[in-house]
Design a protein around this motif. Structure first.
Motif, PDB file in Angstrom:
ATOM      1  N   THR A   1       0.831  -1.209   0.000  1.00 35.26           N
ATOM      2  CA  THR A   1       0.000   0.000   0.000  1.00 35.26           C
ATOM      3  C   THR A   1       0.860   1.251   0.000  1.00 35.26           C
ATOM      4  O   THR A   1       0.560   2.228  -0.693  1.00 35.26           O
ATOM      5  CB  THR A   1      -0.917   0.004   1.237  1.00 35.26           C
ATOM      6  OG1 THR A   1      -1.731  -1.174   1.229  1.00 35.26           O
ATOM      7  CG2 THR A   1      -1.822   1.224   1.239  1.00 35.26           C
TER       8      THR A   1
ATOM      9  N   THR B   1       2.188   1.855  -3.472  1.00 36.47           N
ATOM     10  CA  THR B   1       1.102   2.278  -4.363  1.00 36.47           C
ATOM     11  C   THR B   1       0.758   3.746  -4.145  1.00 36.47           C
ATOM     12  O   THR B   1       0.639   4.525  -5.093  1.00 36.47           O
ATOM     13  CB  THR B   1      -0.154   1.411  -4.138  1.00 36.47           C
ATOM     14  OG1 THR B   1       0.183   0.030  -4.314  1.00 36.47           O
ATOM     15  CG2 THR B   1      -1.244   1.787  -5.124  1.00 36.47           C
ATOM     16  N   HIS B   2       0.607   4.134  -2.886  1.00 36.72           N
ATOM     17  CA  HIS B   2       0.270   5.526  -2.573  1.00 36.72           C
ATOM     18  C   HIS B   2       1.417   6.468  -2.944  1.00 36.72           C
ATOM     19  O   HIS B   2       1.176   7.610  -3.366  1.00 36.72           O
ATOM     20  CB  HIS B   2      -0.078   5.656  -1.100  1.00 36.72           C
ATOM     21  CG  HIS B   2      -1.377   4.991  -0.741  1.00 36.72           C
ATOM     22  ND1 HIS B   2      -1.821   4.870   0.560  1.00 36.72           N
ATOM     23  CD2 HIS B   2      -2.328   4.411  -1.522  1.00 36.72           C
ATOM     24  CE1 HIS B   2      -2.991   4.230   0.570  1.00 36.72           C
ATOM     25  NE2 HIS B   2      -3.310   3.944  -0.682  1.00 36.72           N
TER      26      HIS B   2
ATOM     27  N   GLN C   1       1.121   7.074  -6.628  1.00 36.58           N
ATOM     28  CA  GLN C   1       0.030   8.015  -6.877  1.00 36.58           C
ATOM     29  C   GLN C   1       0.488   9.454  -6.629  1.00 36.58           C
ATOM     30  O   GLN C   1       0.203  10.353  -7.426  1.00 36.58           O
ATOM     31  CB  GLN C   1      -1.151   7.712  -5.960  1.00 36.58           C
ATOM     32  CG  GLN C   1      -1.979   6.493  -6.324  1.00 36.58           C
ATOM     33  CD  GLN C   1      -3.121   6.330  -5.339  1.00 36.58           C
ATOM     34  OE1 GLN C   1      -2.906   6.037  -4.151  1.00 36.58           O
ATOM     35  NE2 GLN C   1      -4.338   6.531  -5.804  1.00 36.58           N
ATOM     36  N   SER C   2       1.174   9.669  -5.517  1.00 34.87           N
ATOM     37  CA  SER C   2       1.639  11.011  -5.171  1.00 34.87           C
ATOM     38  C   SER C   2       2.656  11.513  -6.187  1.00 34.87           C
ATOM     39  O   SER C   2       2.657  12.698  -6.548  1.00 34.87           O
ATOM     40  CB  SER C   2       2.270  11.013  -3.768  1.00 34.87           C
ATOM     41  OG  SER C   2       1.304  10.715  -2.785  1.00 34.87           O
TER      42      SER C   2
ATOM     43  N   MET D   1      -5.725  12.103  -7.777  1.00 39.00           N
ATOM     44  CA  MET D   1      -4.720  11.073  -7.543  1.00 39.00           C
ATOM     45  C   MET D   1      -5.171   9.880  -8.379  1.00 39.00           C
ATOM     46  O   MET D   1      -6.331   9.457  -8.278  1.00 39.00           O
ATOM     47  CB  MET D   1      -4.684  10.689  -6.072  1.00 39.00           C
ATOM     48  CG  MET D   1      -4.270  11.807  -5.144  1.00 39.00           C
ATOM     49  SD  MET D   1      -2.498  11.962  -5.003  1.00 39.00           S
ATOM     50  CE  MET D   1      -2.155  10.612  -3.861  1.00 39.00           C
TER      51      MET D   1
ATOM     52  N   GLY E   1      -6.455   6.574 -10.069  1.00 37.25           N
ATOM     53  CA  GLY E   1      -7.151   5.400  -9.552  1.00 37.25           C
ATOM     54  C   GLY E   1      -8.236   5.000 -10.525  1.00 37.25           C
ATOM     55  O   GLY E   1      -8.464   5.666 -11.540  1.00 37.25           O
TER      56      GLY E   1
ATOM     57  N   VAL F   1      -6.583   0.665  -6.303  1.00 36.08           N
ATOM     58  CA  VAL F   1      -6.832   1.936  -5.619  1.00 36.08           C
ATOM     59  C   VAL F   1      -7.843   2.736  -6.427  1.00 36.08           C
ATOM     60  O   VAL F   1      -7.745   2.838  -7.652  1.00 36.08           O
ATOM     61  CB  VAL F   1      -5.538   2.756  -5.417  1.00 36.08           C
ATOM     62  CG1 VAL F   1      -4.680   2.168  -4.330  1.00 36.08           C
ATOM     63  CG2 VAL F   1      -4.744   2.874  -6.697  1.00 36.08           C
TER      64      VAL F   1
ATOM     65  N   CYS G   1      -8.418   9.573  -5.499  1.00 38.00           N
ATOM     66  CA  CYS G   1      -9.061  10.634  -4.729  1.00 38.00           C
ATOM     67  C   CYS G   1      -8.649  11.969  -5.352  1.00 38.00           C
ATOM     68  O   CYS G   1      -8.088  11.988  -6.453  1.00 38.00           O
ATOM     69  CB  CYS G   1      -8.665  10.558  -3.249  1.00 38.00           C
ATOM     70  SG  CYS G   1      -6.886  10.739  -2.964  1.00 38.00           S
TER      71      CYS G   1
ATOM     72  N   ARG H   1      -6.946  16.039  -4.680  1.00 41.58           N
ATOM     73  CA  ARG H   1      -6.206  16.960  -3.826  1.00 41.58           C
ATOM     74  C   ARG H   1      -6.248  18.360  -4.433  1.00 41.58           C
ATOM     75  O   ARG H   1      -6.151  18.516  -5.658  1.00 41.58           O
ATOM     76  CB  ARG H   1      -4.734  16.541  -3.700  1.00 41.58           C
ATOM     77  CG  ARG H   1      -4.468  15.382  -2.772  1.00 41.58           C
ATOM     78  CD  ARG H   1      -2.965  15.160  -2.647  1.00 41.58           C
ATOM     79  NE  ARG H   1      -2.639  14.040  -1.779  1.00 41.58           N
ATOM     80  CZ  ARG H   1      -1.409  13.583  -1.603  1.00 41.58           C
ATOM     81  NH1 ARG H   1      -0.394  14.163  -2.242  1.00 41.58           N
ATOM     82  NH2 ARG H   1      -1.179  12.571  -0.798  1.00 41.58           N
TER      83      ARG H   1
ATOM     84  N   SER I   1      -1.795  16.087   4.593  1.00 42.02           N
ATOM     85  CA  SER I   1      -1.169  15.955   3.272  1.00 42.02           C
ATOM     86  C   SER I   1      -0.555  17.254   2.772  1.00 42.02           C
ATOM     87  O   SER I   1      -0.123  17.337   1.627  1.00 42.02           O
ATOM     88  CB  SER I   1      -2.156  15.420   2.222  1.00 42.02           C
ATOM     89  OG  SER I   1      -2.618  14.139   2.570  1.00 42.02           O
TER      90      SER I   1
END
Length: 214
Positions: free
Chosen positions: A36, A39-40, A43-44, A97, A99, A137, A140, A142, A198
């Motif tokens: 995880t 993966t995150h 994404q970032s 992000m 997904g 995922v 989301c 931001r 964040s």
């Protein structure tokens, strides 16, 4: 134990040592929490690259087709129409992000997202399915820009670089009171502000100081 342990970084290497080209198996050899994390982090990375390209090309301009949050509490987004652009600010704009369950802007940012993913041999469809459910995922949103709240500043005088200038969380826990001497030949700028999750104080300081040394 479900916590992180020092063994994790060795698992992908061990798997790749046996099967050098099986990267999928190497990823799956990681603990779920570390899967995880990676993966995150990706994404970032994609989101940051997308924002950097947008700002370098369009500056702080709001664009037709940009995404903003809906005027409700459900967290959905909508695209700006040409009529809505003049009354919007960059701080209103969100970018996705990546997904499998996101809306994308109907402007250059849509192309940026596809191009960044393609450079890594990826597409938006890869966020659901190919590596298994542990790597799925939904994505989301931001905000591109956040304005700090409760912003305040003070000038403090001091003499020793190791001198304590502000009260710490530990002081609060221990019930200790503290007040800076505010005397000496050196000058410090004390900033107080609040940022949402964040968002990072180091990035705010870098913008204020115009320095990449932060």
């Amino acid at each position: 134990s479900s916590g992180i342990n020092a063994e994790w970084p060795l698992r992908p290497g061990s798997s790749l040592a046996k099967e050098p080209n099986d990267y999928k198996k190497a990823l799956k050899s990681l603990h779920y929490k570390q899967q995880t994390l990676y993966t995150h982090a990706y994404q970032s990375y994609v989101w940051n690259m997308m924002v950097s390209r947008r700002i370098s090309t369009h500056g702080t301009a709001v664009l037709e087709g940009d995404l903003v949050y809906n005027d409700d509490s459900h967290g959905g987004v909508r695209r700006l129409t040409p009529e809505q652009v003049p009354s919007s600010h960059l701080s209103d704009i969100v970018l996705p992000m990546p997904g499998y369950d996101i809306q994308v802007p109907e402007n250059c940012c849509k192309d940026y997202l596809s191009e960044i993913l393609e450079q890594d041999g990826m597409s938006i469809d890869d966020f659901k399915g190919p590596l298994g459910k542990e790597f799925n995922v939904s994505g989301c949103y931001r905000n591109i820009l956040f304005k700090p709240s409760e912003f305040d500043a003070d000038i403090i005088k001091y003499s020793d670089e190791n001198e304590k200038l502000v009260s710490t969380n530990l002081d609060s826990v221990l019930g200790k009171s503290f007040e800076a001497k505010n005397e000496g030949s050196k000058t410090a700028l004390l900033l107080r502000f609040t940022l949402p999750k964040s968002c990072y104080a180091t990035m705010l300081l870098r913008e204020i100081m115009r320095s990449d040394a932060i």
